[in-house]
Design an enzyme around this catalytic site. Structure first.
Site, PDB file in Angstrom:
ATOM      1  N   ASP A   1     -49.010 -20.798  22.868  1.00 53.86           N
ATOM      2  CA  ASP A   1     -49.948 -19.697  23.078  1.00 53.86           C
ATOM      3  C   ASP A   1     -49.329 -18.445  22.447  1.00 53.86           C
ATOM      4  O   ASP A   1     -48.294 -18.506  21.756  1.00 53.86           O
ATOM      5  CB  ASP A   1     -50.320 -19.543  24.570  1.00 53.86           C
TER       6      ASP A   1
ATOM      7  N   CYS B   1     -45.291 -22.058  25.999  1.00 52.18           N
ATOM      8  CA  CYS B   1     -46.016 -20.912  26.560  1.00 52.18           C
ATOM      9  C   CYS B   1     -44.962 -19.994  27.166  1.00 52.18           C
ATOM     10  O   CYS B   1     -43.768 -20.175  26.896  1.00 52.18           O
ATOM     11  CB  CYS B   1     -47.105 -21.339  27.547  1.00 52.18           C
TER      12      CYS B   1
ATOM     13  N   THR C   1     -43.740 -19.554  30.251  1.00 47.95           N
ATOM     14  CA  THR C   1     -42.788 -20.241  31.129  1.00 47.95           C
ATOM     15  C   THR C   1     -42.595 -21.712  30.776  1.00 47.95           C
ATOM     16  O   THR C   1     -41.668 -22.351  31.264  1.00 47.95           O
ATOM     17  CB  THR C   1     -43.291 -20.204  32.586  1.00 47.95           C
TER      18      THR C   1
ATOM     19  N   HIS D   1     -34.827 -41.684  29.582  1.00 46.85           N
ATOM     20  CA  HIS D   1     -35.361 -42.285  30.815  1.00 46.85           C
ATOM     21  C   HIS D   1     -36.872 -42.160  30.943  1.00 46.85           C
ATOM     22  O   HIS D   1     -37.510 -43.041  31.505  1.00 46.85           O
ATOM     23  CB  HIS D   1     -34.714 -41.653  32.049  1.00 46.85           C
TER      24      HIS D   1
ATOM     25  N   HIS E   1     -36.486 -48.404  33.060  1.00 51.68           N
ATOM     26  CA  HIS E   1     -37.238 -47.151  32.894  1.00 51.68           C
ATOM     27  C   HIS E   1     -38.679 -47.439  32.469  1.00 51.68           C
ATOM     28  O   HIS E   1     -39.594 -46.716  32.860  1.00 51.68           O
ATOM     29  CB  HIS E   1     -36.537 -46.250  31.879  1.00 51.68           C
TER      30      HIS E   1
HETATM   31  C1  RB5 Z   1     -49.395 -15.967  29.637  1.00 50.65           C
HETATM   32  O1  RB5 Z   1     -49.227 -14.671  30.155  1.00 50.65           O
HETATM   33  C2  RB5 Z   1     -48.663 -16.958  30.524  1.00 50.65           C
HETATM   34  O2  RB5 Z   1     -49.329 -17.084  31.738  1.00 50.65           O
HETATM   35  C3  RB5 Z   1     -48.565 -18.300  29.826  1.00 50.65           C
HETATM   36  O3  RB5 Z   1     -47.918 -18.136  28.613  1.00 50.65           O
HETATM   37  C4  RB5 Z   1     -47.783 -19.371  30.563  1.00 50.65           C
HETATM   38  O4  RB5 Z   1     -46.529 -18.918  30.947  1.00 50.65           O
HETATM   39  C5  RB5 Z   1     -48.477 -20.077  31.651  1.00 50.65           C
HETATM   40  O5  RB5 Z   1     -47.931 -20.960  32.320  1.00 50.65           O
END
Ligand code: RB5
Length: 144
Positions: A9, A65, A67, A98, A133
């Site tokens: 993203d 993304c 996180t 695994h 596995h």
């Molecule tokens: C975008 O702000 C953020 O929510 C997205 O990149 C991601 O971390 C969602 O899990």
């Protein structure tokens, strides 16, 4: 040489570009599925697009993304995708050996560039061990 699909993203565009370059230097053919803009976008769209390409090609993929959480949740809705959110090289090695992970998820706001490169290398250098596995992977999906 092996192909690898990559998508992020808006939060992961810079890391995606850096990792694509890193993989290209190692000889991989990198297929970019976007986004290539810093304009805010919705991570599930990119995750589903990447997963469709991984399912169709059999090649591995990388999703990024902020996180890594959102893309991993979306990717794991696909029955043939085993997406692993990795923050260490050990995660990446075990995800391959695994869990036979076929999608690596990274958090651009969590993992620094050099560690991300090392995680990608571990993901690409390790392979599935099979055996017990595989039996466990066969139990992952809920019955239809
Ligand atoms: C975008 O702000 C953020 O929510 C997205 O990149 C991601 O971390 C969602 O899990």
């Amino acid at each position: 040489m092996q192909s690898i699909h990559i998508a992020s993203d808006h939060t992961g565009v810079d890391l995606k570009t850096t990792l694509a370059e890193h993989l290209g230097k190692k000889g991989f053919t990198v297929v970019n599925h976007g986004t290539d803009s810093s304009d805010s976008c919705d991570y599930p769209v990119l995750a589903h697009k990447l997963c469709a390409a991984v399912e169709a090609s059999g090649d591995p993929g990388i999703l990024i993304c902020g996180t890594g959480l959102g893309v991993s949740i979306a990717a794991n809705r696909h029955p043939d995708i085993r997406a692993a959110l990795c923050t260490t090289e050990l995660h990446a090695r075990m995800a391959r050996q695994h869990n036979n992970a076929n999608v690596l998820c990274l958090g651009a706001r969590i993992t620094g560039v050099e560690l991300a490169k090392a995680i990608v290398d571990a993901f690409m250098e390790n392979t599935f061990e099979g055996g017990r596995h595989q039996r466990r992977l066969d139990m992952l999906n809920l019955p239809a």
